[in-house]
Design a protein around this motif. Structure first.
Motif: not given
Ligand code: ZN
Length: 263
Positions: A1-6, A26-30, A34-39, A212-219
């Motif tokens: 589960m990804l947090s705002y901090g992550d 794409s929210l789902n790609s992440f 935690d908290g979905g689109a709002q986060t 510039r490229r980064i990986q965040v969760g699955d995205a």
């Protein structure tokens, strides 16, 4: 589960804190956030200087019986679609295929939205960029972002949703289209409607060293300067006027561009 901090930890690496940004997400790609689109939206807003997202509304579109030639459109086609068209209002949700993140942005009390009946944009701290949109220049906000050294942020999506490439196509002289949209009072003619974007990922190798490229969760999250993107797209189209078109033989807009180029 990804947090705002992550999310912040990743996004801060892109160093866009003081930059104006147009984002596509794409929210789902992440994976799980935690908290979905709002986060996700909060993390993006806190990582950039200015945020703009497209909140397009295709269900306002009307197909007339007749219109300009080679317009990438079958006139008098599906009258049922005209019957189902809805008049644009500022409260109209953006098209589902834009994803939940721009819709979440649009609904923030502090967000502003432009009033183009098909190609509206929503933004935060973005008033002067949003004001650059006109009916004649529907993607004007993107031009204004580029002038201010803005960036495109692709959050788990590829260039097939990168609207800024459309603005560069126009700068390169590529054919634009006319569309029509329903408003509460009339049907409005909307010039400068862009072509099809499903071939846009062909730009990826050309800008590889500029991204510039980064990986965040699955995205995979990518950022590229608008000015650099414009310059690469314009060069590519000048070299090959058919560049970035899709290969589908039923794609009316890409066929119309080919016809405009090849005659
Ligand atoms: Zn196409």
């Amino acid at each position: 589960m990804l947090s705002y901090g992550d999310l912040r930890l990743g996004l801060d690496e892109l160093d866009l804190k003081n930059s104006p940004v147009i984002a596509h997400a794409s929210l789902n790609s992440f994976g799980n956030v935690d908290g979905g689109a709002q986060t996700l939206l909060r993390a993006v807003l806190d990582s950039v200087g200015v945020l703009v997202m497209p909140t397009f509304t295709y269900k306002t579109m009307i197909t007339p019986e007749v219109g300009p030639p080679n317009n990438g459109l079958t006139y008098g086609g599906d009258q049922n679609l005209n019957f189902m068209a809805e008049p644009f209002t500022l409260n109209m949700p953006c098209d589902k295929m834009m994803g939940i993140v721009p819709e979440t942005l649009r609904r923030l009390p502090s967000a502003k939205r432009t009033n183009h009946p098909i190609q509206s944009f929503a933004g935060i701290r973005a008033d002067k960029f949003l004001a650059a949109q006109t009916l004649q220049n529907p993607l004007g906000a993107i031009g204004a972002l580029a002038e201010a050294n803005g960036w495109v942020l692709l959050l788990g999506v590829d260039h097939t949703v990168n609207t800024s490439i459309h603005f560069a196509e126009k700068l390169a002289g590529r054919k634009q289209f006319t569309r029509w949209a329903l408003t509460p009072t009339s049907i409005i003619e909307c010039p400068g409607f862009p072509g099809d974007s499903s071939g846009f990922d062909a730009i990826a190798p050309d800008i590889e060293n500029e991204v510039r490229r980064i990986q965040v969760g699955d995205a995979l999250v990518q950022a590229i300067s608008l000015k650099i993107l414009f310059s690469v797209v314009i060069q590519k189209i000048k070299k090959d006027p058919l560049a970035l078109l899709c290969q589908r033989d039923d794609c009316e807009r890409c066929m119309a561009v080919r016809e405009a180029v090849l005659g």
